[in-house]
Design a protein around this motif. Structure first.
Motif, PDB file in Angstrom:
ATOM      1  N   CYS A  16       0.829  -1.195   0.000  1.00 30.75           N
ATOM      2  CA  CYS A  16       0.000   0.000   0.000  1.00 30.75           C
ATOM      3  C   CYS A  16       0.869   1.252   0.000  1.00 30.75           C
ATOM      4  CB  CYS A  16      -0.941  -0.012   1.188  1.00 30.75           C
ATOM      5  SG  CYS A  16      -2.095   1.362   1.220  1.00 30.75           S
ATOM      6  N   CYS A  66       0.818   3.707  -3.132  1.00 26.55           N
ATOM      7  CA  CYS A  66       0.112   4.973  -2.871  1.00 26.55           C
ATOM      8  C   CYS A  66       0.476   5.512  -1.489  1.00 26.55           C
ATOM      9  CB  CYS A  66      -1.393   4.789  -3.004  1.00 26.55           C
ATOM     10  SG  CYS A  66      -2.259   6.369  -3.030  1.00 26.55           S
ATOM     11  N   CYS A  67       1.701   5.988  -1.366  1.00 24.70           N
ATOM     12  CA  CYS A  67       2.188   6.501  -0.082  1.00 24.70           C
ATOM     13  C   CYS A  67       1.337   7.658   0.455  1.00 24.70           C
ATOM     14  CB  CYS A  67       3.656   6.903  -0.193  1.00 24.70           C
ATOM     15  SG  CYS A  67       4.414   7.287   1.390  1.00 24.70           S
ATOM     16  N   PRO A  68       0.915   8.635  -0.384  1.00 26.19           N
ATOM     17  CA  PRO A  68       0.097   9.720   0.168  1.00 26.19           C
ATOM     18  C   PRO A  68      -1.215   9.238   0.792  1.00 26.19           C
ATOM     19  CG  PRO A  68       0.960  10.370  -1.957  1.00 26.19           C
ATOM     20  CD  PRO A  68       1.283   8.914  -1.778  1.00 26.19           C
ATOM     21  N   CYS A  69      -1.863   8.269   0.166  1.00 26.45           N
ATOM     22  CA  CYS A  69      -3.123   7.737   0.719  1.00 26.45           C
ATOM     23  C   CYS A  69      -2.878   7.057   2.060  1.00 26.45           C
ATOM     24  CB  CYS A  69      -3.758   6.741  -0.253  1.00 26.45           C
ATOM     25  SG  CYS A  69      -4.268   7.475  -1.803  1.00 26.45           S
ATOM     26  N   PHE A  70      -1.850   6.235   2.113  1.00 25.16           N
ATOM     27  CA  PHE A  70      -1.502   5.524   3.346  1.00 25.16           C
ATOM     28  C   PHE A  70      -1.149   6.522   4.451  1.00 25.16           C
ATOM     29  CE2 PHE A  70       1.445   3.360   6.195  1.00 25.16           C
ATOM     30  CZ  PHE A  70       0.750   2.197   6.474  1.00 25.16           C
ATOM     31  N   CYS A  97      -2.052   9.660   4.757  1.00 20.68           N
ATOM     32  CA  CYS A  97      -3.249  10.378   5.219  1.00 20.68           C
ATOM     33  C   CYS A  97      -4.064   9.516   6.185  1.00 20.68           C
ATOM     34  CB  CYS A  97      -4.110  10.794   4.021  1.00 20.68           C
ATOM     35  SG  CYS A  97      -3.387  12.137   3.054  1.00 20.68           S
ATOM     36  N   LYS A  98      -4.208   8.238   5.857  1.00 21.19           N
ATOM     37  CA  LYS A  98      -4.962   7.324   6.716  1.00 21.19           C
ATOM     38  C   LYS A  98      -4.303   7.194   8.089  1.00 21.19           C
ATOM     39  CE  LYS A  98      -6.352   2.524   7.054  1.00 21.19           C
ATOM     40  NZ  LYS A  98      -5.917   1.198   6.731  1.00 21.19           N
ATOM     41  N   CYS A 124      -5.340  15.680   5.953  1.00 25.05           N
ATOM     42  CA  CYS A 124      -4.617  16.177   4.780  1.00 25.05           C
ATOM     43  C   CYS A 124      -3.179  16.605   5.073  1.00 25.05           C
ATOM     44  CB  CYS A 124      -5.378  17.344   4.166  1.00 25.05           C
ATOM     45  SG  CYS A 124      -7.017  16.871   3.592  1.00 25.05           S
ATOM     46  N   LEU A 143      -0.198  15.659   2.783  1.00 28.88           N
ATOM     47  CA  LEU A 143      -0.174  16.216   1.426  1.00 28.88           C
ATOM     48  C   LEU A 143       0.825  17.361   1.303  1.00 28.88           C
ATOM     49  CD1 LEU A 143      -3.977  16.067   0.581  1.00 28.88           C
ATOM     50  CD2 LEU A 143      -2.178  14.416   0.013  1.00 28.88           C
TER      51      LEU A 143
END
Length: 128
Positions: free
Chosen positions: A38, A42-46, A48-49, A59, A62
């Motif tokens: 993951c 998709c490091c930014p998604c991970f 953020c989570k 956010c 980001l």
């Protein structure tokens, strides 16, 4: 003969693993392969989570997209070190956050899982 009665309410027991070191190394990403994949894809998604789970703004990671240094990753790593009492330096945190960002997020995720202690209320009564 007098007797002395001592009444003491039971106290909550909180066991925690107190350590002043990270529980896993920066390169132990493969300990949790799904998270590793993951972060890789998709490091930014991970990020953020995990930031949301940590209790910060969703956010915040980001900000890392904007420059060379990863300020959000760096700030999260420093915050986590202070929260859990982990030894380290700001310089080391900056270097890790800048050059090993995905690995840092994996390490912080593992640390959050290992150090999180669920709170259980025993004999809690709901309000009527």
């Amino acid at each position: 003969m007098t007797t002395k009665m001592v009444i003491k309410q039971p106290q909550a027991v909180l066991e925690s693993k107190d350590s002043d070191e990270w529980n896993s190394g920066i390169c132990d990403c493969c300990d949790n392969k799904p998270e590793c994949c993951c972060v890789f894809w998709c490091c930014p998604c991970f990020a953020c989570k995990k930031t949301k789970e940590y209790g910060q703004c969703l956010c915040l990671p980001l900000l890392d997209i904007c420059g060379i240094v990863s300020p959000a990753t760096w700030a999260m790593r420093v915050s986590m070190r202070y929260r859990y009492g982990i030894k380290g330096t700001l310089c080391n945190d900056c270097l890790m956050a800048t050059f090993c960002t995905p690995c840092v997020w994996c390490q912080m995720s593992r640390e959050m899982k290992l150090r999180s202690i669920p709170i259980a209320l025993i004999n809690a009564r709901p309000k009527n």
